[in-house]
Design an enzyme around this catalytic site. Structure first.
Site, PDB file in Angstrom:
ATOM      1  CD  GLU A 153      -1.287  -6.206   5.452  1.00  0.00           C
ATOM      2  OE1 GLU A 153      -1.307  -5.003   5.776  1.00  0.00           O
ATOM      3  OE2 GLU A 153      -1.017  -6.590   4.297  1.00  0.00           O
ATOM      4  CB  CYS A 205      -0.981  -0.029   1.165  1.00  0.00           C
ATOM      5  SG  CYS A 205      -2.379   1.105   0.938  1.00  0.00           S
ATOM      6  CG  HIS A 245      -3.650  -3.643   3.221  1.00  0.00           C
ATOM      7  ND1 HIS A 245      -2.601  -3.196   3.984  1.00  0.00           N
ATOM      8  CD2 HIS A 245      -4.283  -2.535   2.768  1.00  0.00           C
ATOM      9  CE1 HIS A 245      -2.592  -1.872   4.011  1.00  0.00           C
ATOM     10  NE2 HIS A 245      -3.600  -1.446   3.274  1.00  0.00           N
TER      11      HIS A 245
END
Length: 509
Positions: free
Chosen positions: A169, A79, A167
């Site tokens: 994660e 990001c 993202h």
């Protein structure tokens, strides 16, 4: 020397989550603020640049010197990290009036890329950004796009430098784990061999060497972090560890006796201190939540310091600090905005000349639980719900009195024991009862009552940073409500808290 990946934090709320995902892959990693990270050494196999609340266009946006890093070791920008890589090396971004937030479908344009190995196209990813990359730097190649983002991922030719606008994660990125695995195990060539058993052996040997024949004191609470810390130290130095368990008068029903017995059964060298009258006296008349916390912290330090001074030959202070505590204590810009004082209380004044030892300071909570189980600590302690340092003081709104504490303890015990009886306890991350400073009218038999309200709280979470309320069965809630109202004198109403964090917090104060 353990191989590791460095995660550079630009202030994202998701930075810890990147670390957790890597640890789940058995890859050791450490998180550092962008303005303070160590020099590279042979143990560093790669680096990840986190997201950020800033725009790369902001005049005070974070800046990092990547000379000697980019092109030397594998690098992944997430990001803001990707946008920084793009703008820093000749690309461009634009800021939109509306953020792109939520699910998007990612089309992989270069399926042979090592970053997207075994990732299907299209795949769902999670976006959370306002800036978008307009142009890639010279020498960068587009790897993936979405309907709204042309350059959703890219790489620099001739080096292992990658950027992703989304993202990976978060769980909402369906194949995000695969992407991080491809980066850590594939591109960085980490072995993925960081395990609890290896940590235990290395930590015990290291503490034994560091402490030698000196003595250690430690405040212990019955919680997971302090219990695992004490167990590690006990295995390393035995009776050279002196544990102190303080009864603040704010513990749950029969908790002090039960925890003391458990620790004694574990063979710990422990001293119990009943300081309940001291704490309750200091809290008399106090209703402000922050003042409660600070008062409890101050009295705890006074009591602990007094007891610790009785251990004449102690030169070390052990603490159950874990990695989120370490990360959150470092401000990106030298200041923090506190929602409330930390849940935990304890420690010694700065003038007390003791060296600090924190064996869990690089572990996340779920890793601490794994270490505890590997050490043979009883499951009932390892699976115990988090309980705040200030105890029932922040679950009893308003002034603390013995009468109110007795009401709250009984109601809380009925709730917790009912969860265990119905096999619901382990499905809940944290649960407890709250006594509200509200009386309402009720009817018991033929008599009018005017008594207190109990709120029940039960949430699911992984680390306490965010939490959702648990949808407990209605029949269960009905039975618990009836039991509390029938068995706890002073209560005629029970409610269930259905607020999530954010915007609410888990505790009420």
């Amino acid at each position: 020397m353990n191989e590791k990946i460095l995660i550079i934090d630009f202030g994202s709320q998701l930075t810890q989550l990147i670390g957790r995902r890597l640890r789940e892959l058995k890859v050791y990693c450490e998180i550092f603020p962008y303005h303070h990270f160590p020099e590279l050494d042979p143990s560093v196999k790669g680096m990840i640049l986190s997201g950020s609340p800033y725009s790369v266009k902001d005049k005070d946006a974070p800046v990092i010197d990547l000379s000697g890093i980019k092109g030397k070791i594998p690098l992944l920008g997430i990001c803001f990290g990707a946008q920084y890589l793009a703008t820093r090396y000749g690309g461009d971004v634009h800021s939109s009036l509306s953020r792109e937030y939520g699910r998007a479908m990612l089309d992989i344009l270069e399926p042979g890329s090592p970053l997207f190995r075994n990732v299907p196209s299209p795949t769902a990813v999670w976006m959370s950004h306002q800036d978008s990359i307009d142009a890639l730097p010279v020498g960068a190649v587009n790897l993936a796009s979405t309907d709204n983002v042309q350059y959703a991922s890219f790489r620099f030719e001739g080096e292992d430098t990658y950027g992703v606008q989304f993202h990976p994660e978060v769980y909402h990125s369906v194949h995000g784990r695969n992407i991080l695995e491809n980066f850590a195990l594939g591109i960085c060539q980490c072995k993925g061999d960081w395990t609890p058993s290896g940590f235990i052996e290395e930590t015990i040997a290291g503490m034994r060497e560091k402490i030698g024949d000196e003595h250690v004191i430690m405040a212990i609470s019955g919680g997971v972090d302090s219990t695992v810390t004490a167990t590690l130290l006990h295995k390393a130095i035995g009776t050279q560890l002196h544990c102190i368990f303080v009864d603040t008068g704010l513990l749950r029903l029969n908790e002090y006796t039960a925890v003391m017995r458990t620790y004694q059964d574990m063979g710990l060298n422990i001293t119990g201190v009943d300081a309940s009258s001291t704490f309750l006296g200091a809290l008399k008349g106090i209703t402000d939540p922050e003042t409660k916390r600070k008062t409890i912290g101050r009295i705890f330090i006074e009591v602990f310091t007094r007891e610790a001074s009785k251990v004449r030959n102690a030169t070390w202070l052990a603490q159950g600090t874990i990695y989120p505590d370490v990360i959150e204590s470092v401000s990106l810009h030298g200041h923090t905005s506190a929602i409330k004082s930390h849940h935990n209380v304890g420690g010694l004044p700065k003038h007390v000349p003791l060296k600090i030892i924190e064996p869990l300071r690089l572990l996340f909570k779920d890793e601490v639980r794994c270490i505890g189980l590997a050490l043979g600590v009883k499951e009932e302690l390892i699976k115990r719900h988090p309980f705040p340092g200030p105890g029932l003081a922040i679950r009893l709104l308003g002034e603390i009195t013995l009468e109110k504490l007795q009401i709250l303890r009984q109601a809380d015990d009925i709730f917790i024991q009912s969860l265990k009886k119905e096999n619901l306890y382990d499905t809940v991350w944290q649960a407890g009862a709250i006594l509200l400073p509200v009386r309402s009218v009720g009817v018991m038999g033929d008599e009018r009552t005017y008594e207190y309200t109990i709120a029940l709280r039960a949430v699911e979470s992984t680390d306490g940073m965010t939490a959702d309320w648990i949808h407990l069965p209605y029949d269960f809630l009905m039975k618990v409500s009836n039991d509390i109202i029938n068995k706890v004198k002073g209560v005629n109403r029970v409610v269930y808290d259905i607020s999530s964090k954010p915007p609410a917090t888990i505790e009420w104060e």
